[in-house]
Scaffold this motif. Structure first.
Motif, PDB file in Angstrom:
ATOM      1  N   ALA A  57      -4.076  27.172 -13.087  1.00 17.48           N
ATOM      2  CA  ALA A  57      -3.418  26.757 -14.319  1.00 17.48           C
ATOM      3  C   ALA A  57      -2.310  25.760 -14.008  1.00 17.48           C
ATOM      4  O   ALA A  57      -1.869  25.633 -12.877  1.00 17.48           O
ATOM      5  N   GLN A  58      -1.879  25.107 -15.081  1.00 15.26           N
ATOM      6  CA  GLN A  58      -0.719  24.230 -14.980  1.00 15.26           C
ATOM      7  C   GLN A  58       0.475  25.059 -15.456  1.00 15.26           C
ATOM      8  O   GLN A  58       0.426  25.623 -16.555  1.00 15.26           O
ATOM      9  N   CYS A  59       1.511  25.159 -14.633  1.00 10.94           N
ATOM     10  CA  CYS A  59       2.709  25.896 -15.044  1.00 10.94           C
ATOM     11  C   CYS A  59       3.594  24.931 -15.824  1.00 10.94           C
ATOM     12  O   CYS A  59       4.179  24.025 -15.259  1.00 10.94           O
ATOM     13  N   HIS A  92      -9.379  23.757 -19.825  1.00 14.59           N
ATOM     14  CA  HIS A  92     -10.787  23.947 -20.225  1.00 14.59           C
ATOM     15  C   HIS A  92     -11.173  25.393 -19.969  1.00 14.59           C
ATOM     16  O   HIS A  92     -11.990  25.681 -19.111  1.00 14.59           O
ATOM     17  N   PHE A  93     -10.586  26.284 -20.705  1.00 17.33           N
ATOM     18  CA  PHE A  93     -10.806  27.710 -20.466  1.00 17.33           C
ATOM     19  C   PHE A  93     -12.137  28.145 -21.069  1.00 17.33           C
ATOM     20  O   PHE A  93     -12.880  28.910 -20.489  1.00 17.33           O
ATOM     21  N   ILE A 137      -5.374  31.491 -27.279  1.00 13.43           N
ATOM     22  CA  ILE A 137      -6.582  30.650 -27.215  1.00 13.43           C
ATOM     23  C   ILE A 137      -6.567  29.694 -28.404  1.00 13.43           C
ATOM     24  O   ILE A 137      -6.296  30.113 -29.533  1.00 13.43           O
ATOM     25  N   SER A 138      -6.878  28.427 -28.148  1.00 20.05           N
ATOM     26  CA  SER A 138      -6.886  27.417 -29.217  1.00 20.05           C
ATOM     27  C   SER A 138      -8.287  26.905 -29.470  1.00 20.05           C
ATOM     28  O   SER A 138      -9.026  26.597 -28.527  1.00 20.05           O
ATOM     29  N   ILE A 174       0.452  19.897 -25.446  1.00 15.38           N
ATOM     30  CA  ILE A 174      -0.645  19.781 -26.418  1.00 15.38           C
ATOM     31  C   ILE A 174      -1.621  20.908 -26.128  1.00 15.38           C
ATOM     32  O   ILE A 174      -2.111  21.036 -25.004  1.00 15.38           O
ATOM     33  N   LEU A 175      -1.891  21.716 -27.145  1.00 16.52           N
ATOM     34  CA  LEU A 175      -2.880  22.789 -26.987  1.00 16.52           C
ATOM     35  C   LEU A 175      -4.207  22.277 -27.535  1.00 16.52           C
ATOM     36  O   LEU A 175      -4.342  22.028 -28.732  1.00 16.52           O
ATOM     37  N   SER A 176      -5.184  22.098 -26.653  1.00 18.50           N
ATOM     38  CA  SER A 176      -6.444  21.481 -27.085  1.00 18.50           C
ATOM     39  C   SER A 176      -7.535  22.536 -27.269  1.00 18.50           C
ATOM     40  O   SER A 176      -7.405  23.685 -26.814  1.00 18.50           O
ATOM     41  N   ASN A 177      -8.612  22.108 -27.931  1.00 21.14           N
ATOM     42  CA  ASN A 177      -9.763  22.971 -28.200  1.00 21.14           C
ATOM     43  C   ASN A 177     -10.253  23.623 -26.902  1.00 21.14           C
ATOM     44  O   ASN A 177     -10.511  22.924 -25.916  1.00 21.14           O
ATOM     45  N   GLY A 178     -10.370  24.934 -26.909  1.00 22.46           N
ATOM     46  CA  GLY A 178     -10.905  25.643 -25.742  1.00 22.46           C
ATOM     47  C   GLY A 178      -9.868  25.980 -24.684  1.00 22.46           C
ATOM     48  O   GLY A 178     -10.213  26.519 -23.638  1.00 22.46           O
ATOM     49  N   SER A 179      -8.598  25.710 -24.967  1.00 20.09           N
ATOM     50  CA  SER A 179      -7.571  25.987 -23.951  1.00 20.09           C
ATOM     51  C   SER A 179      -7.027  27.409 -24.080  1.00 20.09           C
ATOM     52  O   SER A 179      -7.200  28.074 -25.104  1.00 20.09           O
TER      53      SER A 179
END
Ligand SMILES: O=C(O)CCC(=O)C(=O)O
Ligand SMILES: [Fe+2]
Length: 203
Positions: free
Chosen positions: A15-17, A27-28, A139-140, A161-166
């Motif tokens: 992950a990115q802290c 890309h979770f 989850i986004s 930025i919380l993107s789709n699938g994160s």
């Protein structure tokens, strides 16, 4: 309930802290899967409760559903929320997260932001039902939205930025030392669903 970090060191390393105790996994969930889950969840019976805050009534500026195991009642802005039964896709996601992170999530608050006018104000998820130093997985799905993290003493703000699938994992002192918010973004026309998985010591 305290989260066993050692279970998840390997995951956290991927992950990115973004701030201490905030870990972002971009890309979770695969993009197409996340979009189809978004479409599926839109059909749920969304609620828009009115909360009383400092003696004033506010209708929340988004829609929500609280889901969980029996006995995970949750108090939020002076109102008791009893869990709706799990939706099949949401309970699957909960089980995957528990396997992945070694957590014991037993409830989820789902938020639907219909467009960029819907929002969530500054807060910390520090209700007593969540116990000491809670771990929350967020989850986004759908449109990307800006998420702000503000340190309580310095007031320093980090934008993400919380993107789709994160997935954003908040753990450790994230709720004690920071607040977070989802601001209005007038140029966002499409919707976003967010699921925050929690471990609730029920009431
Ligand atoms: O929509 C988001 O990303 C934030 C949701 C949140 O902070 C919450 O449900 O407590
Ligand atoms: Fe929150």
């Amino acid at each position: 309930m305290a989260w066993n970090v050692s279970n998840s060191i390997e995951r956290i390393n991927k992950a990115q802290c973004v701030a201490p105790d905030f870990y972002y996994f971009e890309h979770f969930i695969a993009e197409q899967k996340a979009l189809s889950l978004y479409q599926q969840l839109l059909a749920l019976e969304w609620q828009q409760p009115t909360l009383t805050i400092f003696n004033k009534q506010h209708t929340i500026p988004r829609k929500q559903i609280y889901m969980g195991d029996a006995g995970t009642g949750y108090r939020y802005s002076n109102q008791l929320f009893l869990p709706e039964p799990w939706h099949a896709s949401v309970v699957n996601l909960k089980n995957s997260l528990n396997n992945w992170f070694g957590t014991q999530f037993n409830a989820a608050l789902l938020n639907w932001y219909r467009n960029g006018e819907d929002k969530m104000g500054w807060h910390a998820d520090d209700e007593p039902e969540l116990g000491f130093s809670p771990t929350i997985a967020s989850i986004s799905l759908g449109s990307s939205r800006k998420f702000k993290i503000r340190e309580n003493t310095s007031k320093h703000v980090t934008d993400l930025i919380l993107s789709n699938g994160s997935c954003l994992l908040m753990t450790g002192n994230s709720q004690r030392d920071y607040q977070h918010s989802l601001p209005v973004q007038k140029r966002v026309n499409d919707g976003r669903i967010n699921l925050t998985f929690r471990t609730v010591c029920g009431i």
